[in-house]
Design an enzyme around this catalytic site. Structure first.
Site, PDB file in Angstrom:
ATOM      1  N   HIS A 296       0.802  -1.215   0.000  1.00 22.10           N
ATOM      2  CA  HIS A 296       0.000   0.000   0.000  1.00 22.10           C
ATOM      3  C   HIS A 296       0.839   1.270   0.000  1.00 22.10           C
ATOM      4  CE1 HIS A 296       1.177  -0.717   4.104  1.00 22.10           C
ATOM      5  NE2 HIS A 296       0.733   0.452   4.491  1.00 22.10           N
ATOM      6  N   CYS A 297       2.157   1.171   0.049  1.00 20.98           N
ATOM      7  CA  CYS A 297       2.999   2.362   0.209  1.00 20.98           C
ATOM      8  C   CYS A 297       3.918   2.615  -0.978  1.00 20.98           C
ATOM      9  CB  CYS A 297       3.831   2.245   1.488  1.00 20.98           C
ATOM     10  SG  CYS A 297       2.877   2.387   3.012  1.00 20.98           S
ATOM     11  N   ILE A 298       4.884   1.728  -1.186  1.00 19.63           N
ATOM     12  CA  ILE A 298       5.983   2.031  -2.099  1.00 19.63           C
ATOM     13  C   ILE A 298       5.525   2.240  -3.547  1.00 19.63           C
ATOM     14  CG2 ILE A 298       8.263   1.309  -2.894  1.00 19.63           C
ATOM     15  CD1 ILE A 298       8.554  -0.321  -0.394  1.00 19.63           C
TER      16      ILE A 298
END
Length: 466
Positions: A296-298
């Site tokens: 969900h981030c990078i």
């Protein structure tokens, strides 16, 4: 745990006089935090919100979870896990607790002293920030906002989100004033699903706010649940911290992904190179290449900054180049798959390809932004018949971008099944998979994670690194 359609009226000790100043409001709120009588409301009970709810509950707070998904609410009430790595014990304790409630009725937000927003911040089809979930949640909070509350955004976003989007909505809809009637802060989530060493309570928490009273209240809240709070000067700085953390990872992963391709052409094993370089006790930090970025981030966060930077006539060329390299990796894996099949006089078109590992990282059931979906899409586009094996994800559920795979179920792990495929692509290296069995059962294996490093191959063209 009971599913409550409505909440009881706010008790007298949570009401704040309209004549009370910001300092008095802050002091009263901190007092309630310190004696654990403050009610904490968590909006969004996913991979961030659920561990946060649990951590506040374990610290002795009465907690309320809000979510639009009735399945999550029902499972919380019955003590059944819907995020596997969090396990049964946590869910059973929450369900049996008299201090935990879960509901779809957002009118209960008025009863919370602190409201923490943990909602998705994806990208749209143009790789621009999709703020619909944050904006909708802010409107919902504003409709039930009262004096004396602390509102915190934990969702990752571009610098300025809290000040330019959240605060105006809260003030306009409620008629209240931030810094005077209520407080707003930003504290980026730092969850790492499946990490047994660092859970929510063991990870330092960055906290930012624009007013000293808001920062003091937010720090007091998080001080009760985490090993350390790290205050920064304002909301925008805190928002920038989270983006910087993940951009750092994205850029370094892009570097080792590019090295993987270059060294492959030179006949050099990039994993052997990285392992050897990692023995240097200073000046080097090991990152591992793979088939693309997931989670969900990078894959998402860097583009939030590149989008916002354009508002200031700035161009983040280095970040965008890293994004291009990382998003190109699935195609490199497909090219290696074609080469492996050709070496066995097979074509990709009409072949049967098995993907091993659907989750974006090992030993979790988290498929958010998993590069495996891109591999599956590309393989299908080449005419291949695609199946997957992942015992953490027995069936693919509906996702925002890959609905065509919804309902597909994992194959069984046995010799007859695995040997029936023309090739196997290891996309996620779950630790409990028997990779020697895989080598014994299939003739063509494309390894994107170095999972087969300890496995004895049956021939020189059996295991291909990608």
């Amino acid at each position: 745990m009971k599913i409550l359609p409505r909440f009881q009226n706010i008790s007298n000790d949570t009401k704040v006089s309209g004549k009370e100043g910001a300092a008095g409001i802050k002091d009263k709120l901190i007092h309630r935090i310190q004696n654990r009588s403050a009610r904490v409301g968590i909006i969004g009970l996913g991979y961030v919100g659920l561990p946060l709810l649990w951590t506040f509950h374990e610290a002795g707070f009465p907690v309320v979870g809000f979510d639009v998904d009735p399945d999550k609410i029902e499972k919380l009430a019955s003590g059944r896990p819907y995020i596997k790595h969090l396990g049964f014990t946590m869910m059973e304790k929450l369900a049996a607790s008299g201090r935990c409630r879960a509901t779809q009725d957002f009118s209960g937000l008025a009863q919370a002293d602190a409201v923490i927003m943990c909602v998705p911040t994806p990208l749209n089809t143009y790789r621009e920030p999709d703020m619909q979930y944050v904006e909708q949640t802010a409107h919902t909070v504003a409709e039930h906002l009262r004096k004396g509350q602390l509102i915190i955004l934990e969702s990752t976003s571009y610098p300025g989100t809290t000040d330019e989007l959240i605060v105006p909505i809260l003030e306009e809809v409620s008629g209240l004033k931030t810094g005077e009637d209520f407080f707003v802060a930003y504290s980026p989530e730092r969850e790492d699903p499946g990490n047994a060493t660092f859970n929510t309570s063991k990870i330092p928490k960055v906290v930012g706010a624009n007013e000293p009273e808001a920062l003091a209240a937010a720090r007091a809240l998080y001080d009760t649940i985490v090993v350390e709070t790290v205050p920064v000067s304002n909301n925008r700085t805190a928002e920038a911290v989270k983006l910087t953390e993940n951009i750092f990872r994205s850029v370094n992963i892009a570097l080792v992904n590019e090295l993987k391709v270059v060294f492959q052409e030179m006949g050099i094993d990039v994993h052997e190179v990285l392992d050897a370089a990692d023995t240097k006790p200073f000046g080097f930090m090991k990152f591992t290449p793979g088939p693309g970025l997931g989670g969900h981030c990078i894959p998402i966060d860097p583009f939030y900054l590149t989008w916002k930077a354009r508002e200031y006539d700035q161009h983040t060329r280095f970040i965008e180049l890293a994004g291009e390299i990382n998003t190109s990796m699935p195609r490199y894996v497909i090219d290696r798959t074609i080469m492996a099949l050709n070496a066995h006089e097979k074509a990709l078109n009409d072949s049967r390809i098995l993907i091993v590992g659907l989750a974006y990282k090992p030993d979790v059931d988290d498929l958010r932004e998993s590069p495996t979906f891109k591999l599956m899409d590309l393989l299908k586009g080449y005419g291949a018949n695609v199946s997957y094996y992942d015992h953490y994800i027995p069936e693919i559920w509906e996702t925002r971008e890959h609905g065509q795979w919804a309902g597909l179920q994992t194959v069984s792990w046995n010799r007859d099944t695995i040997s029936s495929f023309d090739a196997v692509i290891i996309a996620t290296n779950h630790s409990d998979i028997n990779y020697q069995e895989l080598a014994d059962w299939n003739d063509i294996i494309i390894d994107t994670r170095n999972a087969m490093k300890q496995v004895k191959a049956r021939g020189k063209n059996q295991i291909w690194k990608a």
